[in-house]
Design a protein around this motif. Structure first.
Motif, PDB file in Angstrom:
ATOM      1  N   ASP A  17      24.751  10.016 -12.903  1.00  0.00           N
ATOM      2  CA  ASP A  17      24.909  11.012 -13.421  1.00  0.00           C
ATOM      3  C   ASP A  17      24.016  11.931 -13.415  1.00  0.00           C
TER       4      ASP A  17
ATOM      5  N   ALA B  87      23.322  13.851 -10.170  1.00  0.00           N
ATOM      6  CA  ALA B  87      24.491  14.442  -9.588  1.00  0.00           C
ATOM      7  C   ALA B  87      23.909  15.801 -10.925  1.00  0.00           C
TER       8      ALA B  87
ATOM      9  N   ASP C 151      22.517  20.155  -9.285  1.00  0.00           N
ATOM     10  CA  ASP C 151      22.951  21.311  -9.220  1.00  0.00           C
ATOM     11  C   ASP C 151      22.453  22.305 -10.043  1.00  0.00           C
TER      12      ASP C 151
ATOM     13  N   THR D 140      27.066  18.871  -2.823  1.00  0.00           N
ATOM     14  CA  THR D 140      28.344  19.084  -4.224  1.00  0.00           C
ATOM     15  C   THR D 140      27.696  17.881  -4.726  1.00  0.00           C
TER      16      THR D 140
ATOM     17  N   ASP E  22      28.954  15.485  -6.514  1.00  0.00           N
ATOM     18  CA  ASP E  22      30.188  14.599  -5.894  1.00  0.00           C
ATOM     19  C   ASP E  22      29.080  13.871  -4.915  1.00  0.00           C
ATOM     20  N   ASP E  23      28.376  14.767  -4.106  1.00  0.00           N
ATOM     21  CA  ASP E  23      28.246  13.232  -2.992  1.00  0.00           C
ATOM     22  C   ASP E  23      27.108  12.895  -2.917  1.00  0.00           C
TER      23      ASP E  23
ATOM     24  N   LYS F 280      26.634  11.457  -6.542  1.00  0.00           N
ATOM     25  CA  LYS F 280      26.818  10.390  -7.179  1.00  0.00           C
ATOM     26  C   LYS F 280      27.458   9.507  -6.870  1.00  0.00           C
ATOM     27  N   ASN F 281      28.253   9.811  -5.359  1.00  0.00           N
ATOM     28  CA  ASN F 281      28.472   8.960  -4.476  1.00  0.00           C
ATOM     29  C   ASN F 281      26.821   8.421  -3.313  1.00  0.00           C
TER      30      ASN F 281
ATOM     31  N   THR G 203      25.406   6.039  -6.068  1.00  0.00           N
ATOM     32  CA  THR G 203      25.743   5.033  -6.040  1.00  0.00           C
ATOM     33  C   THR G 203      25.434   3.474  -5.673  1.00  0.00           C
TER      34      THR G 203
END
Length: 680
Positions: free
Chosen positions: A502, A505, A509, A537, A539-540, A542-543, A546
């Motif tokens: 997290d 991410a 930003d 992004t 989310d990119d 974060k993925n 992970t």
């Protein structure tokens, strides 16, 4: 008078020689001195014998009539040390230490290194060669501290050769290529006197024209730099055959002469820095020395070649392309003169096939060669293979030799006769040509290789940054390494560390997209799937994070529009200094194997010249109308690495930027490795 001469001068040019020992090796030294015409005193020394090789024997060094200029110690290693002590106390000039079993044999003999230290202490200020070496052949003065056969003869002037291998020295004296050899010296373990110190003494002899070195290991860079200063001052070129490219050769060097071979890349970079021409084989080594002896350094790699066979002309053209030797097109003046000499049937070109229309016509051959060599070239070649004298007639070739000698007398460029095979150049004819100032070259491939090297001259450069190995070396993190280099002018991307998915991410930003995400803790992040690029992004990010499953992440701005990925690295080479490597970078570095190396410190001009050696060099300047990189930014990055190493001299073991992304306006380190520790 001998007391006014230096020890090394007395050792290499003795007026009196003591031969200590009574075995076959010592008898050979005496006989070799006699056969080569030594006119000084020869004093055998042995505790019990009254006569050796027909000469009166002295029972001890202390009983000699005077302090000898040079001594050959053909005794075991323990007695060698005793003899050195006695000679040093008497004020002798120097000694050849023939015995082995010193530092070169530490793997086999536990006391080898200690005995070598005792040997040095016993010699004191007296000059010594070896141990573990044959000695000296002085063909100028007829002095031979040499315990074996040799193939040389007295000369008025010639080249000097220094080797770390006595057997290679013997082999070189057996050459039948008409190379005049003034000195052959073997250095062995270089316990006290190394190759470079011997080289200085030999180059200062006005009868020595150039110097060839066979090197297993470089022990003293400062001494090598001093040698280059002397060579530069005297305008005498130096070539070297440096062994150690293979792992086996490095191991053989250590076991053979106690030399630290170091990395071959480091040795090549060091020798290139100093302007020492580098040969890969003994044949090229001898041919290069021959060119220099007759003609001195050549001004370029542009040549002209004449042969009476289209096959020979084609062969030399192909080999010239391989060896990067050029054949400039004929000028109008050359063509006019060649047509007058050859008539209308010969196609005019360089290389020239003059057919057999003028064979055995001295004047026409001379006029042809003279016309062909009237050009801006470094040397003119006449390809000529001689028949076997034991089975064939040579009368027509005698006419060709006369024409060549007459050509050389009036030529503005050096003239050489080149046999396509070493076997087809009789030594007697080669010596005749050399006596008339014509270079006799044996073997087309090796001769062209020598011509390519013959323009290299000793080069003065800033002192090498000496190698200092740190202790307790550790690897800095990528972020720490980049920030350390940034303080020395390196351009790096903006980046942030994150300790969770997290957090990665969120921090992404705050940076300009697109981003690169890296998982920390991997030696080779790309191989481990721990690098993701082009993330746009949170989310990119974060993925991607992970999927990596690691404890820490580095998020950084992605450098776009890269023209090329390069490698910039500095590695500590204990034998040669700090090696700067530049080349194709990225994940294919090992696959491409496209690098060039220099020794620190470097200048912008040196880096610019070195980059020309890369296969990828055209890309840097905009290949096929592509975008060119910012050369000044590339230099700034290279200089940042260099300045970091200099500022942390004695701490740095390795610095690597891979890749350095080069764009039209930036050169940015997107990955960095620093290995460093504490000063000793």
């Amino acid at each position: 008078m001998s007391a006014l001469r230096t020890g090394l001068d007395r050792l290499l040019r003795p007026r009196s020689i003591a031969v200590v020992g009574g075995g076959a090796w010592c008898r050979n030294v005496i006989k070799t001195c006699e056969s080569i015409g030594f006119t000084g005193s020869i004093w055998p020394v042995h505790p019990t014998k009254s006569e050796i090789a027909g000469r009166r024997v002295y029972s001890a060094i202390d009983s000699l009539p005077d302090a000898p200029d040079a001594s050959f110690l053909g005794v075991n290693r323990h007695v060698t040390i005793e003899c050195l002590s006695s000679l040093s106390k008497r004020g002798a000039g120097g000694a050849v230490c023939f015995a082995s079993g010193f530092a070169e044999a530490t793997a086999e003999l536990a006391d080898g290194a200690d005995l070598q230290a005792e040997l040095l202490a016993a010699a004191g200020e007296m000059a010594i060669l070896g141990p573990n070496c044959y000695g000296v052949l002085n063909y100028l003065d007829g002095a031979a501290l040499w315990p074996d056969q040799h193939g040389g003869k007295r000369v008025e002037s010639g080249v000097a050769i220094i080797t770390q291998s006595s057997n290679i020295a013997i082999n070189l004296t057996m050459q039948t290529r008409a190379l005049p050899v003034a000195y052959v010296v073997t250095a062995g373990n270089q316990a006290q006197t190394d190759l470079a110190q011997i080289g200085v003494e030999l180059l200062r002899d006005p009868q020595v024209t150039c110097l060839g070195l066979h090197i297993e290991g470089i022990q003293n860079i400062k001494a090598l730099e001093d040698l280059i200063k002397v060579a530069h001052e005297l305008k005498k070129p130096i070539c070297a055959l440096k062994v150690g490219r293979s792992e086996q050769a490095q191991l053989a060097s250590v076991s053979h002469t106690a030399s630290l071979a170091g990395s071959h890349v480091g040795a090549q970079a060091l020798l290139a820095r100093l302007g020492i021409a580098q040969c890969d084989d003994l044949s090229t080594f001898l041919e290069l020395l021959k060119i220099w002896h007759v003609a001195g350094p050549l001004k370029s790699t542009q040549i002209a070649s004449a042969s009476c066979s289209g096959g020979e002309a084609s062969l030399i053209a192909d080999l010239g392309q391989t060896e990067k030797v050029g054949f400039p097109a004929l000028s109008k003046r050359q063509s006019t003169a060649l047509r007058a000499a050859l008539g209308p049937k010969v196609a005019l070109a360089n290389p020239l096939d003059y057919h057999t229309y003028i064979w055995a016509q001295k004047d026409a051959m001379r006029d042809t060669f003279t016309a062909l060599f009237d050009a801006d070239i470094s040397i003119g070649l006449i390809v000529l293979d001689f028949p076997r004298p034991d089975r064939c007639a040579l009368s027509d070739w005698d006419i060709a030799v006369e024409a060549i000698v007459e050509t050389a007398k009036t030529s503005d460029v050096p003239v050489a006769v080149l046999s396509s095979l070493p076997d087809t150049f009789p030594e007697e004819i080669a010596e005749t040509l050399l006596s008339h100032g014509v270079v006799p070259l044996s073997g087309m491939d090796h001769a062209l290789r020598a011509i390519r090297l013959a323009q290299i001259n000793p080069r003065l450069a800033a002192p090498v940054l000496t190698a200092r190995t740190p202790i307790d070396a550790k690897v800095l993190s990528e972020k720490d390494a980049k920030e350390a280099l940034m303080r020395f002018g390196m351009d790096i991307p903006s980046s942030l560390l994150a300790n969770s998915v997290d957090e990665a991410a969120k921090k992404a930003d705050t940076l300009k997209a697109p981003w690169v995400l890296k998982g920390m803790g991997f030696a080779h992040k790309s191989d481990a799937g721990a690098v993701k690029v082009g993330l746009r992004t949170p989310d990119d990010v974060k993925n991607a994070a992970t999927q990596m499953r690691c404890d820490q992440y580095l998020v950084e701005e992605m450098i776009e529009n890269a023209v090329v990925e390069l490698l910039v690295a500095v590695t500590l080479d204990p034998a040669h200094g700090y090696v700067l490597t530049l080349g194709a970078g990225g994940t294919h570095t090992e696959l491409l194997q496209d690098t060039t190396s220099l020794i620190l410190p470097v200048t912008q001009e040196e880096v610019t010249d070195a980059l020309k050696n890369l296969r990828c060099a055209p890309v840097l300047d905009g290949y096929r109308n592509g975008q060119a990189i910012d050369r000044s930014a590339l230099w700034k990055a290279s200089d940042a690495v260099q300045n970091y190493v200099i500022a942390h001299h004695g701490q740095v073991q390795e610095v690597e930027i891979n890749p350095l992304l080069c764009t039209a306006s930036r050169a940015t380190a997107v990955d960095a490795l620093i290995v460093q520790g504490d000063k000793k």
